[in-house]
Write a protein that holds these residues in place. Sequence first.
Motif, PDB file in Angstrom:
ATOM      1  N   THR A  13       0.811  -1.223   0.000  1.00  0.00           N
ATOM      2  CA  THR A  13       0.000   0.000   0.000  1.00  0.00           C
ATOM      3  C   THR A  13       0.838   1.265   0.000  1.00  0.00           C
ATOM      4  N   ARG A  14       2.100   1.144   0.399  1.00  0.00           N
ATOM      5  CA  ARG A  14       3.022   2.273   0.558  1.00  0.00           C
ATOM      6  C   ARG A  14       2.576   3.215   1.657  1.00  0.00           C
ATOM      7  N   GLU A  15       1.736   2.745   2.560  1.00  0.00           N
ATOM      8  CA  GLU A  15       1.275   3.557   3.683  1.00  0.00           C
ATOM      9  C   GLU A  15       2.072   3.210   4.934  1.00  0.00           C
ATOM     10  N   ALA A  16       2.415   4.237   5.715  1.00  0.00           N
ATOM     11  CA  ALA A  16       3.146   4.047   6.964  1.00  0.00           C
ATOM     12  C   ALA A  16       2.152   3.812   8.090  1.00  0.00           C
ATOM     13  N   ASP A  56      -0.663 -12.013  -0.312  1.00  0.00           N
ATOM     14  CA  ASP A  56      -0.844 -12.586  -1.645  1.00  0.00           C
ATOM     15  C   ASP A  56      -0.466 -11.580  -2.728  1.00  0.00           C
ATOM     16  N   GLU A  57      -0.853 -10.329  -2.530  1.00  0.00           N
ATOM     17  CA  GLU A  57      -0.552  -9.284  -3.511  1.00  0.00           C
ATOM     18  C   GLU A  57       0.948  -9.051  -3.616  1.00  0.00           C
ATOM     19  N   ALA A  58       1.636  -9.053  -2.481  1.00  0.00           N
ATOM     20  CA  ALA A  58       3.085  -8.859  -2.492  1.00  0.00           C
ATOM     21  C   ALA A  58       3.786  -9.977  -3.244  1.00  0.00           C
ATOM     22  N   VAL A  59       3.295 -11.214  -3.073  1.00  0.00           N
ATOM     23  CA  VAL A  59       3.873 -12.357  -3.783  1.00  0.00           C
ATOM     24  C   VAL A  59       3.578 -12.253  -5.280  1.00  0.00           C
ATOM     25  N   LYS A  60       2.340 -11.981  -5.615  1.00  0.00           N
ATOM     26  CA  LYS A  60       1.911 -11.925  -7.010  1.00  0.00           C
ATOM     27  C   LYS A  60       2.672 -10.862  -7.798  1.00  0.00           C
ATOM     28  N   ARG A  61       2.902  -9.711  -7.181  1.00  0.00           N
ATOM     29  CA  ARG A  61       3.558  -8.593  -7.871  1.00  0.00           C
ATOM     30  C   ARG A  61       5.069  -8.594  -7.689  1.00  0.00           C
ATOM     31  N   LEU A  78       2.734 -18.392   0.865  1.00  0.00           N
ATOM     32  CA  LEU A  78       3.241 -17.565   1.965  1.00  0.00           C
ATOM     33  C   LEU A  78       2.125 -17.045   2.863  1.00  0.00           C
ATOM     34  N   SER A  79       1.026 -16.608   2.268  1.00  0.00           N
ATOM     35  CA  SER A  79      -0.068 -16.080   3.105  1.00  0.00           C
ATOM     36  C   SER A  79      -0.637 -17.164   4.011  1.00  0.00           C
ATOM     37  N   GLN A  80      -0.748 -18.398   3.499  1.00  0.00           N
ATOM     38  CA  GLN A  80      -1.228 -19.503   4.334  1.00  0.00           C
ATOM     39  C   GLN A  80      -0.217 -19.853   5.415  1.00  0.00           C
ATOM     40  N   ASP A  81       1.074 -19.735   5.082  1.00  0.00           N
ATOM     41  CA  ASP A  81       2.118 -20.001   6.072  1.00  0.00           C
ATOM     42  C   ASP A  81       2.024 -19.001   7.231  1.00  0.00           C
TER      43      ASP A  81
END
Length: 223
Positions: A13-16, A56-61, A78-81
């Motif tokens: 998200t690039r949000e802090a 999931d989004e971080a992995v996909k992209r 990874l998300s399931q882990d």
Amino acid sequence: MPRHEPERTCIVTREAQSPAGLIRFVLGPDRQVVPDLRHKLPGRGVWVTARSGMVDEAVKRRLFSRAFKTEAKASETLSQDVERLLRDDMRQALALANKAGCVVTGFGKVEQAITDKPIVALIHAAEAAEDGRRKLANPLRKRLGGAISSFPVVQVLSNDELDLALGRSHVIHAALVAGAGSDGFLNRWHRYRTYCGIGADQSGLGNETGEPTILKPAGTLAE
């Protein structure tokens, strides 16, 4: 005083935001992306908002490689882990609360605890019959009245998981009593629920916010 950690930026998200709302990841020796729930593993870390879909989004992209500025091997599971690790962490927190004497088990004892102990949550095995849940909700509703809508009722752990955490057999119903370890367990329950996207009214008692608000101990409220 608790140690203050500076805000971190989610790579999706690039949000802090506060680290409490994020999952930290580091690179293992084989460049595998490794979750670091306790923020203690060595090496440079990158952060993802603590929701399954964000991981999931971080992995996909392929955002981990970009964030680490090197090849990063992120498993498609990874998300399931992370979900499994959060669930294990929640179960371990319940075990610690139990060792501190903050857990009451057995239908009759739980029913009595609702009346005369400072309980801060009910716990039902995922397989618990609706009839048993309803029978325990009745004295709780009598004690709390309208405040019951925000009282935490945990029902995400299986019978086997409760048995493992509490060192007993066939645990179906339990009550969490105020004391050392109870807040830690509830915080981990809330974190797990948020990560999985479990919606409002998780308690089954009309909770509209889905927030595990900790009420005053039941035993201290006026009738």
